[in-house]
Design a protein around this motif. Structure first.
Motif, PDB file in Angstrom:
ATOM      1  N   LYS A  48      -5.332   0.213  11.538  1.00 33.99           N
ATOM      2  CA  LYS A  48      -6.288   0.013  10.645  1.00 33.99           C
ATOM      3  C   LYS A  48      -6.460  -0.102   9.763  1.00 33.99           C
ATOM      4  CE  LYS A  48      -8.422   2.295  15.193  1.00 33.99           C
ATOM      5  NZ  LYS A  48      -9.491   3.275  15.459  1.00 33.99           N
ATOM      6  N   MET A  49      -6.058   0.878   8.968  1.00 29.08           N
ATOM      7  CA  MET A  49      -6.728   0.926   7.202  1.00 29.08           C
ATOM      8  C   MET A  49      -5.306  -0.444   6.720  1.00 29.08           C
ATOM      9  SD  MET A  49      -6.818   3.934   4.837  1.00 29.08           S
ATOM     10  CE  MET A  49      -5.167   4.456   4.233  1.00 29.08           C
ATOM     11  N   MET A  50      -6.158  -1.964   6.403  1.00 30.24           N
ATOM     12  CA  MET A  50      -5.115  -2.860   6.369  1.00 30.24           C
ATOM     13  C   MET A  50      -6.143  -3.933   5.610  1.00 30.24           C
ATOM     14  SD  MET A  50      -1.886  -3.470   5.430  1.00 30.24           S
ATOM     15  CE  MET A  50      -0.956  -5.125   5.185  1.00 30.24           C
ATOM     16  N   CYS A  51      -5.623  -4.080   4.361  1.00 32.89           N
ATOM     17  CA  CYS A  51      -6.115  -5.064   3.167  1.00 32.89           C
ATOM     18  C   CYS A  51      -6.757  -6.530   4.759  1.00 32.89           C
ATOM     19  CB  CYS A  51      -5.914  -5.606   2.002  1.00 32.89           C
ATOM     20  SG  CYS A  51      -4.335  -6.767   2.189  1.00 32.89           S
ATOM     21  N   ASP A  52      -7.737  -7.186   3.896  1.00 28.53           N
ATOM     22  CA  ASP A  52      -7.971  -8.095   5.112  1.00 28.53           C
ATOM     23  C   ASP A  52      -7.604  -9.499   4.724  1.00 28.53           C
ATOM     24  OD1 ASP A  52      -9.564  -9.166   2.739  1.00 28.53           O
ATOM     25  OD2 ASP A  52     -11.088  -9.154   3.597  1.00 28.53           O
TER      26      ASP A  52
END
Length: 314
Positions: A48-52
């Motif tokens: 979930k914690m990932m750059c777009d």
């Protein structure tokens, strides 16, 4: 026949390049795209914690995506992979040990490690591993991929000469004057197709003093940790050639603003997470409250100590 004579172009460097035996590509998201194509990936388990920047890759290749959570130790939750599903793991701030990665490989096999924040951590044997150059060095693009899978099509070379102005501009002037160009360069890679690394970027990477950079980044991370470990809510290891020092602390928004007023710039690395996740989610808390402090090769003890004292004062 190539041109002979005339003015001399940008100098050619011939020093050893770190990861010269890897597959040299134009950006990290396209290293991921290379793996999707060469491995024929259809399903992936993604943090979930990932750059777009990877969202478009996931969409372009129409991947079946399942998202997983991480804990406050920056490690993934325990999951079970479905049939033909691949696991994408981010090595946040270089906090995943070689042994931990080897255990992930043994358990899940179909594993991709994103070392965008761990350039100096060498790839584990048999593990597809992605490195991003511009997070560690003064280049406008570039990525390295380690994999034993091959793409069955020829890739064109990227070109970087139009992207380099913000780098040479900051070398002689201030970051604020060229920040808009820097931001625009980041945006380019949302739509940039899969290409080989540009000749200019590869040339610059052959001129870098990797030993100095690795040592300086490690030392600077250590200075921060010695001074701030007692207030940092993260239990950290000191990685070799660290990316940034993640200070996880209460009241981070106010502190970040105060530091900016003092011309100490600390990015919000995953702003999209604040829109995607709920405030109760661990990822939201980490994205909002970790202050990434600069520890790169431009700075010595004096600058790091200045940042430390500024944090203590606010």
């Amino acid at each position: 026949m190539k041109e002979i004579g005339g003015y001399i172009e940008f100098e050619t460097f011939r020093s050893a390049m770190r990861y010269d035996d890897g597959i040299k590509l134009n950006c990290g998201r396209n290293a991921f795209a290379y793996l999707i194509e060469s491995r024929n990936i259809k399903k992936i388990c993604f943090p979930k914690m990932m750059c777009d920047s990877n969202d478009k890759v996931l969409s372009d290749y129409d991947l079946d995506v399942r998202y997983y959570s991480i804990g406050k130790d920056l490690k993934m939750e325990d999951i079970t992979l479905n049939d033909d599903e691949w696991l994408y793991v981010v090595n946040y701030y270089g906090q995943l040990s070689d042994e931990y990665i080897r255990l992930l490989k043994q358990k899940y096999d179909r594993l991709i490690i994103d070392n965008a924040q761990a350039y100096f951590q060498r790839p584990a044997a048999g593990v597809d591993t992605i490195y991003t150059c511009r997070k560690f060095f003064g280049v406008s693009d570039g990525a390295i991929l380690y994999t034993d899978s091959e793409l069955d099509r020829e890739l064109p070379y990227d070109e970087s000469y139009k992207r380099i102005n913000f780098l040479v501009g900051r070398f002689e002037r201030t970051a604020s004057e060229f920040y808009s160009e820097y931001a625009a360069n980041n945006d380019v890679f949302f739509d940039e197709p899969l290409k080989r690394m540009s000749k200019l970027t590869e040339n610059i990477l052959h001129g870098i003093d990797y030993d100095f950079i690795e040592k300086r980044r490690t030392e600077n991370f250590g200075y921060y940790h010695e001074a701030l470990a007692s207030v940092n809510r993260l239990d950290l290891n000191i990685p070799s050639g660290a990316f940034m020092y993640p200070l996880y602390i209460e009241d981070s928004v106010r502190i970040r603003e105060k530091l900016r007023d003092m011309k100490i710039y600390t990015p919000t690395l995953w702003p999209n997470v604040l829109d995607m996740c709920n405030k109760q989610d661990t990822e939201y808390d980490l994205a909002e409250n970790i202050i990434p402090l600069p520890c790169d090769q431009r700075y010595s003890y004096d600058e790091i100590n200045y940042v430390i004292e500024a944090i203590k004062n606010v």
